[in-house]
Scaffold this active site. Structure first.
Site, PDB file in Angstrom:
ATOM      1  N   ASP A  91      -9.439 -31.201  15.741  1.00 33.44           N
ATOM      2  CA  ASP A  91      -9.108 -29.781  15.725  1.00 33.44           C
ATOM      3  C   ASP A  91      -8.172 -29.513  14.553  1.00 33.44           C
ATOM      4  OD1 ASP A  91      -8.919 -27.176  16.448  1.00 33.44           O
ATOM      5  OD2 ASP A  91      -7.725 -27.516  18.266  1.00 33.44           O
TER       6      ASP A  91
ATOM      7  N   GLU B 161     -13.344 -27.144  14.119  1.00 35.37           N
ATOM      8  CA  GLU B 161     -13.268 -28.201  15.123  1.00 35.37           C
ATOM      9  C   GLU B 161     -14.638 -28.820  15.391  1.00 35.37           C
ATOM     10  OE1 GLU B 161     -12.753 -26.965  19.242  1.00 35.37           O
ATOM     11  OE2 GLU B 161     -12.874 -24.886  18.581  1.00 35.37           O
TER      12      GLU B 161
END
EC number: 2.7.7.7
Lengths: 419, 381
Positions: free
Chosen positions: A16, A113
């Site tokens: 992320d 992500e």
């Protein structure tokens, strides 16, 4: 085999990027580093809201979706930039390539992500070592921070990556669920939105642990099949595989935009439909797809929303054609009341590479007359990049950000990966 | 009615006439076959009202006797059983006899069949064409004309007129043209010996009729006479009478759709190209509508390729005799190309391209035969 790798089960990473847009801007302009920074839509208009902000700005209370004026009040030195999507796309594509060097099992889920399945990567080191390697590489090569969650499945990896930011690496093991996951408030669980959280709280489910232990019949009654799924995840069970092909499972491309004020002005409506059509066409072009079905969405001042679509007999790809269909649809369905938001969506997409059209002796001139134009466009685009051709716009609104669930950037990464 | 006939001759005629008989006919009597014996010989008739075929077996030809012991008369036989009976009879000669009650007896050696026939009076009279509009052609040539064009007729009824072959007789030339709108096949032959009064324009013969006619006609230098009326066409040889209805409607003017100039000209060995396309189509057949791509490489090579993401890809280079003009990348149906090459059937072919989205033309390498195959490319994106 490393003893850190489980003998059965999988090792999933969730990577992320930390405050991605702001981080990319800071990487471009190091002066911005360490300063409160926000990316926002047009500050002049009422929809000028924070899209994302740096950790320095967040420390002062700036939050995503907060109106710009409020953010400036909380954080007087806030630097505000309008988004540069090309930069973000480029950075995203490079980031995914770094992930793809580790394993082909990379599933991008959004611009910043993605999941990785590194079960087969034991020879590269322990999972934590691999995570450190990825994190360092993204930091060194792209000057971008990221957090990585390590877990036996996607859900737990996603929860883990959220636990330490920025530049965190968090391992979440199944046996750690009671201590690490279950105490968390229910609204922080991935997959639980505000509405679901409210419903759950009403039946005294306030933490993820409460959900894990709740009566499954009751949950199913409340949330349907999703209740069962959420409870399974709360118990650390998530069977979804990391699917590198998931990206290409797109079905539609749509853009919508809120007007600066509710309007019935036909010229303004047409202009907005025109610019939305252009954006849709542009995104279709980037993905090399054509559409057989165009849909318009009309949201009235009272939030009443309708969608109407037109099934076509032919493929469309050009913004002019999309605009023509969209405006015909709009005017056939508009009830004349003030409009707040408009959307244009191209549905039933086909990849150009996969599609062919047998020309017809009696109608081929329609295609052939544009042959020279297509040729020149594709030659010049090859030479100077894809953005050199823009139709004359009657509605110039560059600073505006229209909302779209954009996954197109993932295809950039995909095409590069293919080469 | 009674006669004794040579089984081989009978079998041949039965098979020809069967081409016109359909079990799905709306007129029940047409599911039968008419047999008619005269002192000259035996005539068999079949019809589905679109096509009618008469085949005549003379009593004798070139000194060989085909039919004997003739008692003139006629009868309608069940077409469903008759051909198989004839095929399986044990001896070379067959005796066929019918009585007043339309009972038919077929005898051959030890075998005897008794069949229920039908009243020949109920069988419709075939129209006799009375026309000045007729001309003759060697059978071989007609078969060529059919073979080189009829495959390109449309199989879809969306534009019924395109299910036929357009026959034009004009300026001492006979043209056959067929198109399904994705490809076009045309063949022209000189007709210098024809009287200039005979001209046809909007004659459209159903593709099915020509296919059947082509099957029935045997290669031969003999002449066939072609006569045309308002709505029917008759092909007549010595022993065959083949009548077909014509299609209603105006055939589109195709001559101006054929490009007159070209931008890229390729001369190539027809067999090598055919084989290369055939290979490329192996992978393209199912997943990509059988689309292959042709690309000019340099002065003496073209590349034939096909890419089906789910299956794989194929790349094939073919030497050419010459390439003139602009570079080109074009996609088209492998089937259409193979059909065209087979129809032309010469050692070399000349392919004239006018751009990736315009029809291209395939001609024999030497210009003496006026065959033209035109294919519309496939647009890829």
């Amino acid at each position: 085999m490393s003893k850190r790798f489980p003998t059965n089960g999988r090792v999933i990473f969730h990577v992320d990027m930390n405050s991605f847009y702001a981080s990319v801007e800071a990487a471009y302009n190091p002066d911005l580093k360490g300063k409160p920074l926000a990316i926002a839509g047009n500050p002049e208009q009422r929809k000028g809201i924070i899209i994302t902000s740096s950790y320095e700005a967040r420390a002062k209370g700036v939050k995503t979706t907060m109106p710009l004026w409020q953010a400036k009040e909380l954080c007087p030195g806030l630097r505000v930039l309008t988004p540069n999507f090309d930069r973000y796309r480029e950075a995203s594509s490079q980031m995914f390539q770094i992930l793809a060097e580790i394993t082909p099992f990379v599933q991008p889920v959004s611009i910043d992500e993605g999941y990785m399945d590194i079960t087969e990567c034991a020879e590269l080191g322990t999972p934590v070592e691999i995570a450190e390697m990825i994190q360092q590489k993204i930091k060194n090569e792209l000057d971008l921070p990221c957090s990585i969650g390590i877990a036996p499945n996607k859900f737990l990896a996603k929860m883990a990556s959220d636990m330490k930011k920025p530049m965190g690496i968090t391992v979440l093991r199944k046996r750690e669920l009671p201590t690490k996951l279950w105490p968390m408030p229910i609204n922080e669980m991935y997959g639980v939105g505000e509405k679901t959280a409210d419903k759950l709280r009403k039946i005294d489910i306030n933490t993820i642990g409460d959900l894990a232990k709740a009566d499954s019949y009751h949950l199913k009654h409340l949330l349907g099949i999703n209740g069962e799924r959420l409870q399974n995840r709360a118990n650390g069970y998530d069977p979804r595989p990391v699917d590198p092909e998931a990206v290409s499972d797109f079905k539609s491309i749509g853009n919508s935009q809120t007007l600066p004020y509710d309007t019935t002005d036909e010229r303004e409506i047409e202009a907005l439909l025109h610019s939305l059509s252009e954006k849709v066409a542009e995104r279709m072009k980037r993905k090399s797809v054509v559409s057989e079905n165009i849909q318009v969405m009309i949201r009235y001042h009272d939030r009443k929303t309708i969608t109407r679509s037109n099934q076509l007999h032919d493929y469309v790809e050009l913004s002019e054609d999309i605009f023509h269909i969209a405006s015909t649809l709009f005017f056939a369905n508009w009830n004349g009341k003030p409009i707040r938001l408009l959307g244009v969506t191209a549905q039933h997409l086909t990849e150009k590479e996969e599609m062919t059209k047998q020309l017809d002796l009696f109608t081929y001139e329609n295609e052939a007359k544009n042959e020279k134009l297509y040729d020149v466009v594709s030659q010049l685009s090859d030479k100077y990049g894809k953005n050199i051709f823009k139709k004359n716009k009657s509605y110039e609104n560059k600073s505006s950000v229209s909302t779209s669930f954009q996954k197109d950037f993932l295809d950039d990464y995909k095409t590069k990966k293919k080469k | 009615m009674k006669f004794v006939i040579q089984r081989n001759q009978l079998m041949e005629s039965v098979q020809d006439v069967m081409k016109a008989i359909s079990s799905k006919t709306t007129i029940p009597i047409l599911s039968g076959m008419k047999l008619e014996a005269t002192t000259d010989g035996v005539k068999l008739t079949g019809s589905d009202s679109d096509i009618s075929i008469e085949s005549f077996i003379p009593t004798e030809e070139n000194g060989i006797v085909f039919v004997e012991n003739i008692e003139p008369g006629s009868i309608i036989l069940q077409a469903k059983y008759f051909p198989e009976i004839v095929r399986k009879l044990p001896e070379q000669t067959v005796e066929i006899e019918s009585d007043e009650q339309f009972n038919v007896t077929i005898r051959s050696g030890s075998a005897e069949f008794n069949l229920n026939g039908q009243d020949p009076q109920e069988y419709p009279q075939l129209p006799k064409l009375h026309t000045e509009n007729s001309f003759e052609l060697p059978i071989d040539l007609l078969k060529d004309l059919i073979r080189q064009t009829v495959f390109a007729v449309s199989t879809s009824e969306t534009r019924p007129i395109l299910t036929g072959v357009n026959m034009v007789l004009r300026d001492e030339k006979l043209h056959f043209v067929a198109t399904d709108s994705h490809r076009l096949a045309s063949r022209t032959i000189p007709m210098s010996d024809i009287t200039s009064e005979v001209t046809f324009k909007n004659i459209v013969i159903p593709g099915k009729s020509l296919n059947e006619l082509n099957k029935i006609l045997e290669d031969s230098q003999d002449k066939i006479e072609i006569s045309v009326t308002e709505n029917q066409i008759l092909f007549r040889t010595k022993h065959l009478y083949f009548l077909s209805r014509l299609l209603d409607g105006n055939y589109p003017e195709t001559s101006r759709l054929i490009p007159e100039q070209s931008k890229t000209n390729v001369v190539i060995d027809a067999k090598e190209l055919l084989h290369s396309i055939d290979r490329a189509s192996l992978l393209a057949k199912e997943s990509r509508n059988n689309v292959v791509k042709l690309m000019t490489k340099d002065g003496h090579t073209i590349e034939i390729s096909s890419n089906s993401p789910e299956v794989g890809k194929v790349l094939d280079e073919v030497k050419v005799d010459s390439i003139e003009g602009e570079e080109l990348k074009i996609s088209f149906s492998a089937k259409y190309m193979m059909d065209a090459l087979k129809a032309i059937n010469t050692e070399k072919v000349k392919i004239l391209f006018t751009g990736a989205m315009r029809p291209f033309i395939i001609k024999p390498g030497s210009e003496e035969e006026e065959i033209l195959q035109l294919i519309l490319p496939v647009r890829t994106y």
